[in-house]
Design a protein around this motif. Structure first.
Motif, short mmCIF file in Angstrom:
data_model
loop_
_atom_site.label_atom_id
_atom_site.label_comp_id
_atom_site.label_asym_id
_atom_site.label_seq_id
_atom_site.Cartn_x
_atom_site.Cartn_y
_atom_site.Cartn_z
N GLY A 284 -17.56 24.88 81.92
CA GLY A 284 -17.45 23.57 81.28
C GLY A 284 -16.52 23.56 80.08
N CYS A 285 -16.37 24.71 79.42
CA CYS A 285 -15.48 24.77 78.26
C CYS A 285 -14.43 25.85 78.49
CB CYS A 285 -16.26 25.08 76.98
SG CYS A 285 -15.17 25.20 75.55
N ALA A 286 -13.19 25.48 78.34
CA ALA A 286 -12.09 26.40 78.63
C ALA A 286 -12.01 27.54 77.60
CB ALA A 286 -10.77 25.65 78.65
N SER A 287 -12.71 27.41 76.46
CA SER A 287 -12.66 28.48 75.46
C SER A 287 -13.59 29.63 75.80
CB SER A 287 -13.06 27.93 74.08
OG SER A 287 -12.15 26.95 73.66
N SER A 288 -14.41 29.46 76.82
CA SER A 288 -15.42 30.48 77.12
C SER A 288 -15.02 31.31 78.33
CB SER A 288 -16.77 29.81 77.40
OG SER A 288 -17.73 30.79 77.68
N SER A 289 -15.26 32.62 78.22
CA SER A 289 -15.03 33.52 79.36
C SER A 289 -16.35 33.90 80.01
CB SER A 289 -14.31 34.78 78.86
OG SER A 289 -15.12 35.43 77.88
N VAL A 290 -17.45 33.33 79.54
CA VAL A 290 -18.78 33.72 80.05
C VAL A 290 -19.62 32.48 80.35
CG1 VAL A 290 -18.90 35.94 78.83
CG2 VAL A 290 -19.68 33.85 77.68
N GLU A 291 -20.52 32.64 81.28
CA GLU A 291 -21.52 31.61 81.57
C GLU A 291 -22.66 31.81 80.55
OE1 GLU A 291 -24.65 31.31 82.68
OE2 GLU A 291 -24.38 29.16 83.05
N THR A 292 -23.16 30.73 79.99
CA THR A 292 -24.09 30.87 78.87
C THR A 292 -25.52 30.39 79.16
OG1 THR A 292 -23.28 28.72 78.14
CG2 THR A 292 -22.35 30.66 77.05
N ARG A 293 -25.65 29.24 79.80
CA ARG A 293 -26.99 28.63 79.86
C ARG A 293 -27.91 29.33 80.85
NH1 ARG A 293 -25.31 22.30 78.71
NH2 ARG A 293 -25.04 22.65 76.47
N ALA A 294 -27.37 29.84 81.97
CA ALA A 294 -28.24 30.56 82.90
C ALA A 294 -28.78 31.82 82.21
CB ALA A 294 -27.47 30.91 84.17
N LEU A 295 -27.93 32.49 81.46
CA LEU A 295 -28.38 33.69 80.73
C LEU A 295 -29.45 33.30 79.69
CD1 LEU A 295 -28.07 36.71 80.05
CD2 LEU A 295 -26.28 36.07 78.41
N VAL A 311 -26.91 31.69 72.49
CA VAL A 311 -25.88 32.23 73.38
C VAL A 311 -24.67 31.30 73.28
CG1 VAL A 311 -25.30 32.95 75.72
CG2 VAL A 311 -27.67 33.12 74.93
N SER A 312 -23.58 31.85 72.80
CA SER A 312 -22.39 31.03 72.54
C SER A 312 -21.23 31.51 73.40
CB SER A 312 -22.01 31.14 71.05
OG SER A 312 -20.93 30.28 70.77
N GLY A 313 -20.51 30.56 73.95
CA GLY A 313 -19.38 30.91 74.82
C GLY A 313 -18.23 31.56 74.06
N CYS A 314 -18.12 31.26 72.75
CA CYS A 314 -17.08 31.90 71.93
C CYS A 314 -17.54 31.87 70.47
CB CYS A 314 -15.73 31.19 72.11
SG CYS A 314 -15.59 29.61 71.24
N GLY A 330 -19.80 35.25 73.55
CA GLY A 330 -18.93 35.65 74.65
C GLY A 330 -17.55 36.07 74.15
N ARG A 331 -17.06 37.14 74.76
CA ARG A 331 -15.69 37.59 74.44
C ARG A 331 -15.17 38.41 75.61
NH1 ARG A 331 -13.64 41.98 71.85
NH2 ARG A 331 -15.70 42.71 71.26
N GLU A 332 -14.08 37.95 76.21
CA GLU A 332 -13.42 38.65 77.32
C GLU A 332 -14.40 39.02 78.43
OE1 GLU A 332 -11.36 41.86 75.47
OE2 GLU A 332 -10.04 40.52 74.35
N GLY A 333 -15.26 38.08 78.78
CA GLY A 333 -16.16 38.29 79.92
C GLY A 333 -17.42 39.06 79.60
N ARG A 334 -17.57 39.51 78.37
CA ARG A 334 -18.78 40.24 77.94
C ARG A 334 -19.33 39.58 76.69
NH1 ARG A 334 -18.96 46.28 79.56
NH2 ARG A 334 -17.99 46.15 81.62
N PHE A 335 -20.36 40.20 76.10
CA PHE A 335 -21.01 39.59 74.93
C PHE A 335 -21.02 40.55 73.75
CE2 PHE A 335 -22.70 37.19 78.44
CZ PHE A 335 -22.74 35.88 77.96
N ASP A 336 -20.81 39.99 72.56
CA ASP A 336 -21.09 40.70 71.32
C ASP A 336 -22.45 40.23 70.82
OD1 ASP A 336 -18.59 41.81 71.47
OD2 ASP A 336 -17.67 40.41 70.05
N LEU A 337 -23.19 41.12 70.20
CA LEU A 337 -24.53 40.78 69.70
C LEU A 337 -24.50 40.77 68.18
CD1 LEU A 337 -27.90 42.05 71.06
CD2 LEU A 337 -27.43 42.20 68.62
N VAL A 338 -24.86 39.63 67.60
CA VAL A 338 -24.88 39.46 66.14
C VAL A 338 -26.33 39.31 65.71
CG1 VAL A 338 -24.09 38.02 64.21
CG2 VAL A 338 -22.63 38.29 66.24
N LEU A 339 -26.71 40.03 64.68
CA LEU A 339 -28.09 39.92 64.16
C LEU A 339 -28.11 39.06 62.92
CD1 LEU A 339 -29.21 43.64 64.56
CD2 LEU A 339 -29.85 41.70 65.99
#
Ligand code: SF4
Length: 367
Positions: A284-295, A311-314, A330-339
């Motif tokens: 739905g958003c071209a800025s995202s490389s990952v699917e977010t809501r199913a996760l 869970v943020s697409g970017c 989301g970043r380049e098809g994977r995820f970074d985890l921020v605490l």
């Protein structure tokens, strides 16, 4: 038309992966039954049937086709949901408490503010107001640059970031707000709280503190709100409630004025799906490389009550700009985890896949 990253409106739609996104700003954050029904029809006829409840008590039409814009604008205008021009629309960024009562002066206050804003200077795109003059304070955590609250029979005019505000008589409030806006427009800052934090403080008499607000989860439990996971609703889901006027809120929820109820909406604010937020993500958003809501849906079950997963697409973090206990970006098809940070915050872990994430999450959320 706006480019990506701008603050969209109905007159300045934003291109998204699923078509144009139009943000509609109902007067007093309220849709009457005709307006609700009209938006359902517009969404079905000219959009993709998907709508978002925005974090500023707005409603977004998704997937609108560019060639349909003139007809969509004509219909929004007929519903009194369109401003006369984009400059007026951009300034009319007003969130109204859903807890106003007939005769308490809140609606008149908003109308006077809308009129006053016609003579206001241009303001940064996200600059906004919170009108928190209902029966109890409720918007103290909501995004706003200028807050108007109650101070007995008077109003409290408060700059975001300041603990105290200026007590003003209701008739004097608009003149003071315009002075404040003129000052802000000349101070070169984008947001009021940042200006205040940097020591750039408006010349308000900080002579009173606002009434303390109850914890938000108590407020949400006490009110007959109806919640939508991720703030995402279809036209059919919205149509379930359009027999009543609907008050929009910043909490991905609506407050029906009648007794409208539907099994398609959640009533329990502690529902696990409301412990997670997620933007629309890919595709739905071209800025995202990952699917977010199913996760986010899959992970909701392991998020303990009182904890929040975003869970943020970017790194922009549209769905929840504030910090969350855990944010997956989301970043380049994977995820970074921020605490305990926002989507663009410094990651504790990088390059996670959907397979890694549940085990990581349990450790960090204490589930
Ligand atoms: S946070 Fe989500 S919706 Fe916002 S720009 Fe990034 S991917 Fe798009």
């Amino acid at each position: 038309m706006t480019r990506k990253g701008w603050c969209p409106g109905a007159l300045r739609p934003m291109p998204a992966g699923d078509g144009l996104l139009l943000r509609v700003r109902p007067h007093c954050s309220r849709l009457d039954p005709d307006q609700g029904t009209g938006l359902v029809r517009i969404s079905e006829s000219f959009g993709n049937g998907q709508l978002d409840l925005g974090s500023r008590a707005t409603l977004q039409l998704r997937g609108v086709r560019e060639g349909s814009l003139p007809e969509v604008h004509r219909r929004l205008q007929a519903l009194d949901l369109l401003d006369p021009d984009p400059r007026v629309e951009a300034r009319r960024n007003i969130m109204t408490t859903p807890f106003w009562r007939e005769g308490d002066g809140t609606l008149e206050l908003v109308r006077r503010l809308e009129e006053a804003l016609l003579n206001a200077p241009d303001l940064p795109p996200k600059f906004g107001f919170a009108i928190d003059t209902g029966e109890c304070p409720a918007l103290q955590d909501a995004l706003a640059d200028i807050r108007i609250e109650r101070a007995g029979k008077d109003l409290l005019l408060r700059a975001d970031g300041m603990a105290r505000g200026e007590r003003v008589e209701p008739q004097a409030a608009m003149a003071r707000i315009l002075e404040l806006l003129n000052w802000f427009a000349s101070c070169g800052q984008a947001r009021m709280a940042k200006a205040v934090a940097a020591g750039i403080v408006p010349a308000l008499h900080a002579d009173a503190a606002p009434d303390p607000q109850a914890p938000l989860d108590e407020i949400l439990r006490a009110a007959p709100l109806l919640f939508a996971p991720f703030g995402a609703v279809t036209s059919q889901i919205l149509a379930e409630l359009t027999g009543s006027a609907l008050r929009l809120t910043p909490w991905r929820a609506v407050l029906p004025e009648g007794h409208a109820r539907s099994e398609l909406w959640l009533t329990d604010p502690s529902h696990p799906l409301l412990r997670v937020s997620a933007c629309i993500g890919a595709p739905g958003c071209a800025s995202s490389s990952v699917e977010t809501r199913a996760l986010a849906r899959d992970l909701a079950a392991i998020v303990p009550e009182g904890r929040h997963l975003h869970v943020s697409g970017c790194g922009k973090g549209c769905a929840h700009p504030a910090p969350a206990h855990v944010t997956l970006t989301g970043r380049e098809g994977r995820f970074d985890l921020v605490l305990n940070g926002p989507a663009g915050g410094k990651p504790a872990l990088c390059g996670l896949t959907g397979i890694d994430i549940p085990d990581m999450m349990r450790g960090h959320l204490g589930s």
